[in-house]
Design a protein around this motif. Sequence first.
Motif, PDB file in Angstrom:
ATOM      1  N   ARG A  39      -0.841 -17.090   4.570  1.00  0.00           N
ATOM      2  CA  ARG A  39      -2.266 -16.733   4.557  1.00  0.00           C
ATOM      3  C   ARG A  39      -2.461 -15.283   4.125  1.00  0.00           C
ATOM      4  NH1 ARG A  39      -2.783 -19.553  10.236  1.00  0.00           N
ATOM      5  NH2 ARG A  39      -3.110 -21.721   9.587  1.00  0.00           N
ATOM      6  N   LEU A  40      -1.539 -14.422   4.535  1.00  0.00           N
ATOM      7  CA  LEU A  40      -1.629 -13.016   4.152  1.00  0.00           C
ATOM      8  C   LEU A  40      -1.461 -12.857   2.643  1.00  0.00           C
ATOM      9  CD1 LEU A  40      -2.077 -10.710   6.182  1.00  0.00           C
ATOM     10  CD2 LEU A  40       0.337 -10.123   5.950  1.00  0.00           C
ATOM     11  N   SER A  41      -0.521 -13.596   2.066  1.00  0.00           N
ATOM     12  CA  SER A  41      -0.261 -13.493   0.625  1.00  0.00           C
ATOM     13  C   SER A  41      -1.423 -14.045  -0.194  1.00  0.00           C
ATOM     14  CB  SER A  41       1.027 -14.242   0.265  1.00  0.00           C
ATOM     15  OG  SER A  41       0.874 -15.645   0.469  1.00  0.00           O
ATOM     16  N   GLU A  42      -2.198 -14.940   0.390  1.00  0.00           N
ATOM     17  CA  GLU A  42      -3.355 -15.518  -0.309  1.00  0.00           C
ATOM     18  C   GLU A  42      -4.587 -14.618  -0.226  1.00  0.00           C
ATOM     19  OE1 GLU A  42      -2.153 -20.235   0.495  1.00  0.00           O
ATOM     20  OE2 GLU A  42      -3.677 -19.223   1.722  1.00  0.00           O
ATOM     21  N   GLY A  43      -4.528 -13.588   0.603  1.00  0.00           N
ATOM     22  CA  GLY A  43      -5.671 -12.704   0.788  1.00  0.00           C
ATOM     23  C   GLY A  43      -5.850 -11.736  -0.365  1.00  0.00           C
ATOM     24  N   PHE A  44      -7.052 -11.168  -0.464  1.00  0.00           N
ATOM     25  CA  PHE A  44      -7.381 -10.228  -1.538  1.00  0.00           C
ATOM     26  C   PHE A  44      -7.031  -8.780  -1.174  1.00  0.00           C
ATOM     27  CE2 PHE A  44     -11.006 -13.352  -2.664  1.00  0.00           C
ATOM     28  CZ  PHE A  44     -10.082 -14.212  -3.251  1.00  0.00           C
ATOM     29  N   VAL A  45      -6.704  -8.534   0.091  1.00  0.00           N
ATOM     30  CA  VAL A  45      -6.300  -7.188   0.521  1.00  0.00           C
ATOM     31  C   VAL A  45      -4.794  -7.213   0.777  1.00  0.00           C
ATOM     32  CG1 VAL A  45      -6.631  -5.322   2.190  1.00  0.00           C
ATOM     33  CG2 VAL A  45      -8.557  -6.817   1.595  1.00  0.00           C
ATOM     34  N   LYS A  46      -4.060  -6.464  -0.003  1.00  0.00           N
ATOM     35  CA  LYS A  46      -2.606  -6.421   0.146  1.00  0.00           C
ATOM     36  C   LYS A  46      -2.238  -5.312   1.136  1.00  0.00           C
ATOM     37  CE  LYS A  46      -2.382  -9.693  -2.811  1.00  0.00           C
ATOM     38  NZ  LYS A  46      -2.185 -11.079  -2.288  1.00  0.00           N
ATOM     39  N   PRO A  47      -1.547  -5.655   2.202  1.00  0.00           N
ATOM     40  CA  PRO A  47      -1.250  -4.660   3.241  1.00  0.00           C
ATOM     41  C   PRO A  47      -0.369  -3.525   2.724  1.00  0.00           C
ATOM     42  CG  PRO A  47      -0.048  -6.709   3.646  1.00  0.00           C
ATOM     43  CD  PRO A  47      -0.996  -6.981   2.532  1.00  0.00           C
ATOM     44  N   THR A  48      -0.743  -2.291   3.072  1.00  0.00           N
ATOM     45  CA  THR A  48       0.080  -1.145   2.692  1.00  0.00           C
ATOM     46  C   THR A  48       1.219  -0.933   3.680  1.00  0.00           C
ATOM     47  OG1 THR A  48      -1.443   0.336   3.877  1.00  0.00           O
ATOM     48  CG2 THR A  48      -1.811   0.045   1.514  1.00  0.00           C
ATOM     49  N   LEU A  49       1.102  -1.490   4.884  1.00  0.00           N
ATOM     50  CA  LEU A  49       2.186  -1.402   5.866  1.00  0.00           C
ATOM     51  C   LEU A  49       2.984  -2.701   5.796  1.00  0.00           C
ATOM     52  CD1 LEU A  49       3.644   0.045   8.165  1.00  0.00           C
ATOM     53  CD2 LEU A  49       1.994  -0.956   9.764  1.00  0.00           C
ATOM     54  N   LYS A  50       4.065  -2.671   5.030  1.00  0.00           N
ATOM     55  CA  LYS A  50       4.843  -3.880   4.787  1.00  0.00           C
ATOM     56  C   LYS A  50       5.592  -4.351   6.033  1.00  0.00           C
ATOM     57  CE  LYS A  50       3.596  -3.466   0.515  1.00  0.00           C
ATOM     58  NZ  LYS A  50       2.453  -4.280   0.016  1.00  0.00           N
ATOM     59  N   GLU A  51       5.843  -3.415   6.996  1.00  0.00           N
ATOM     60  CA  GLU A  51       6.609  -3.778   8.187  1.00  0.00           C
ATOM     61  C   GLU A  51       5.778  -4.561   9.210  1.00  0.00           C
ATOM     62  OE1 GLU A  51       8.202   0.087   6.512  1.00  0.00           O
ATOM     63  OE2 GLU A  51       6.241  -0.778   6.983  1.00  0.00           O
ATOM     64  N   ALA A  52       4.463  -4.582   9.050  1.00  0.00           N
ATOM     65  CA  ALA A  52       3.610  -5.289  10.014  1.00  0.00           C
ATOM     66  C   ALA A  52       3.884  -6.787   9.965  1.00  0.00           C
ATOM     67  CB  ALA A  52       2.141  -5.009   9.723  1.00  0.00           C
ATOM     68  N   ILE A  53       3.849  -7.417  11.130  1.00  0.00           N
ATOM     69  CA  ILE A  53       4.157  -8.846  11.255  1.00  0.00           C
ATOM     70  C   ILE A  53       2.858  -9.643  11.424  1.00  0.00           C
ATOM     71  CG2 ILE A  53       5.406 -10.578  12.599  1.00  0.00           C
ATOM     72  CD1 ILE A  53       7.203  -8.545  11.177  1.00  0.00           C
ATOM     73  N   PRO A  54       2.622 -10.663  10.596  1.00  0.00           N
ATOM     74  CA  PRO A  54       1.420 -11.492  10.775  1.00  0.00           C
ATOM     75  C   PRO A  54       1.423 -12.141  12.156  1.00  0.00           C
ATOM     76  CG  PRO A  54       2.493 -11.971   8.671  1.00  0.00           C
ATOM     77  CD  PRO A  54       3.430 -11.109   9.447  1.00  0.00           C
ATOM     78  N   GLY A  55       0.288 -12.124  12.820  1.00  0.00           N
ATOM     79  CA  GLY A  55       0.227 -12.679  14.170  1.00  0.00           C
ATOM     80  C   GLY A  55      -1.190 -12.831  14.654  1.00  0.00           C
ATOM     81  N   ASP A  56      -1.365 -12.858  15.968  1.00  0.00           N
ATOM     82  CA  ASP A  56      -2.660 -13.110  16.594  1.00  0.00           C
ATOM     83  C   ASP A  56      -2.975 -11.982  17.577  1.00  0.00           C
ATOM     84  OD1 ASP A  56      -4.948 -14.085  17.723  1.00  0.00           O
ATOM     85  OD2 ASP A  56      -4.073 -15.969  18.446  1.00  0.00           O
ATOM     86  N   LEU A  57      -3.895 -11.121  17.201  1.00  0.00           N
ATOM     87  CA  LEU A  57      -4.292 -10.021  18.082  1.00  0.00           C
ATOM     88  C   LEU A  57      -5.060 -10.510  19.302  1.00  0.00           C
ATOM     89  CD1 LEU A  57      -5.341  -7.435  15.347  1.00  0.00           C
ATOM     90  CD2 LEU A  57      -3.429  -7.210  16.944  1.00  0.00           C
ATOM     91  N   GLY A  58      -5.560 -11.744  19.229  1.00  0.00           N
ATOM     92  CA  GLY A  58      -6.241 -12.335  20.375  1.00  0.00           C
ATOM     93  C   GLY A  58      -5.315 -12.548  21.564  1.00  0.00           C
ATOM     94  N   LEU A  59      -3.997 -12.588  21.302  1.00  0.00           N
ATOM     95  CA  LEU A  59      -3.015 -12.709  22.386  1.00  0.00           C
ATOM     96  C   LEU A  59      -2.684 -11.370  23.022  1.00  0.00           C
ATOM     97  CD1 LEU A  59      -0.509 -15.225  20.734  1.00  0.00           C
ATOM     98  CD2 LEU A  59      -2.288 -15.735  22.410  1.00  0.00           C
ATOM     99  N   VAL A  60      -3.207 -10.299  22.433  1.00  0.00           N
ATOM    100  CA  VAL A  60      -2.860  -8.946  22.876  1.00  0.00           C
ATOM    101  C   VAL A  60      -4.050  -8.216  23.475  1.00  0.00           C
ATOM    102  CG1 VAL A  60      -1.978  -6.711  22.122  1.00  0.00           C
ATOM    103  CG2 VAL A  60      -1.049  -8.803  21.119  1.00  0.00           C
ATOM    104  N   LEU A  61      -5.146  -8.175  22.727  1.00  0.00           N
ATOM    105  CA  LEU A  61      -6.304  -7.381  23.144  1.00  0.00           C
ATOM    106  C   LEU A  61      -7.131  -8.113  24.189  1.00  0.00           C
ATOM    107  CD1 LEU A  61      -7.460  -6.067  19.645  1.00  0.00           C
ATOM    108  CD2 LEU A  61      -6.208  -4.805  21.396  1.00  0.00           C
TER     109      LEU A  61
END
Length: 412
Positions: free
Chosen positions: A301-323
């Motif tokens: 899903r990240l690769s299909e997005g129009f915004v390419k992340p500048t932080l390559k080390e970030a892991i795709p996940g769910d912030l709803g499980l954290v915040l």
Amino acid sequence: YLGCKPCGMTCGFGGSGAFSDGKFNITSEFGGWLKEFIGEEELLDIIHYVDQINLKFGAPDNLTDPDTKEVRDIEHRGIAKGLKLLRSHVRHVGTEINLKVLDQIAKDMETVVDYLFLTDVDDIIVEKDTVKGVLLKNGQKILGDYVILGVGRNGASWLVESLQKHGVRFTNNRVDIGVRVETNDIVMQEINQYLYEGKFIYNTSVGTRVRTFCSNPSGHVVIENNNGVAVVNGHSFNDPKLASKNTNFALLVSHHFEDPFKDPNEYAMEIARLANKLSNGSVIVQKYGDIKKHRRSTYKRLSEGFVKPTLKEAIPGDLGLVLPYNTMQSIIDMIEALDTVTPGIANDHTLFYGVEAKFYSDRPEIDDHFEVKVINHLYVGGDGAGLTRGLAQAGANGIYIAREIIKKARKS
């Protein structure tokens, strides 16, 4: 980085400001709480004085104008949605130039200052309620008639531990928790052009207050090491050749605590640690569209997005499980409100990185001149003492204290 030993990203000459984006906000409205101690006119005079020092040692001349028709139009659109714009003249130094400026200042001061790096201070020396110097961990004593503790955020815990042994009391009931937002430059084009950094505050549907912070046009999202915990931050270079095609900024939710809870910073650290665990030691990135669909982001899903992340080390996940719920709902309220000022910011492809946290240091009891109330001739200042939260007011705090000591020394 998390593995650096010793870590010079937040310590040493310049502290956290050395590797910051170098945004110098010439205003008394934000960046700290010095107005509680210094008159607004005097504070602004000192901030201008610090700005001139930066210019002398190589800071760029360019300065944003917060009082143009374009800025007033942005402000009007924000007010219509309940967003308050905090305006300021901003001098963007840039990460690479900021380092050069500090290097020149350090060299200039070598003739009048003795530096000791990689040297731990064990305690302050106090006799009859008056400071006499500091004790190093190697047993050496450095004596002086006046002592200033400008320990920065990284030394805030040491400050509390050291001064409490001498009967100093502290207060703190706040921490800011949120995310770093990343979108295409074109979405933020108007804000970037006329404000460089758009600072907005918003009161949410769940009773919290959210603010935008540290916007970085054509910048990069980075991982920050906070005492072994990975949190998110951002910066941008002055050199166009080092620019990205994305703008990033923080959305921070203010959390205030009442008795009996007295450790807001640890609360935020636990949330950040949880994000680290879920991302195997890194930080989480999630598309806003996935947040609205209540699902985790994936690499696909990240690769299909129009915004390419500048932080390559970030892991795709769910912030709803954290915040926590109120924190996440506050961020959603804010991003939807911002969409009226910067149309497109609330699109499905916008990226949220988490966790970003701003820790407020415990503030010792001091008088109006930043002298610790129960220890004569001991002064505290800057972010580490819970008095400032930015380059301008931190610099002004140091200048004010120096002037006060000169006045007192001349009288004695």
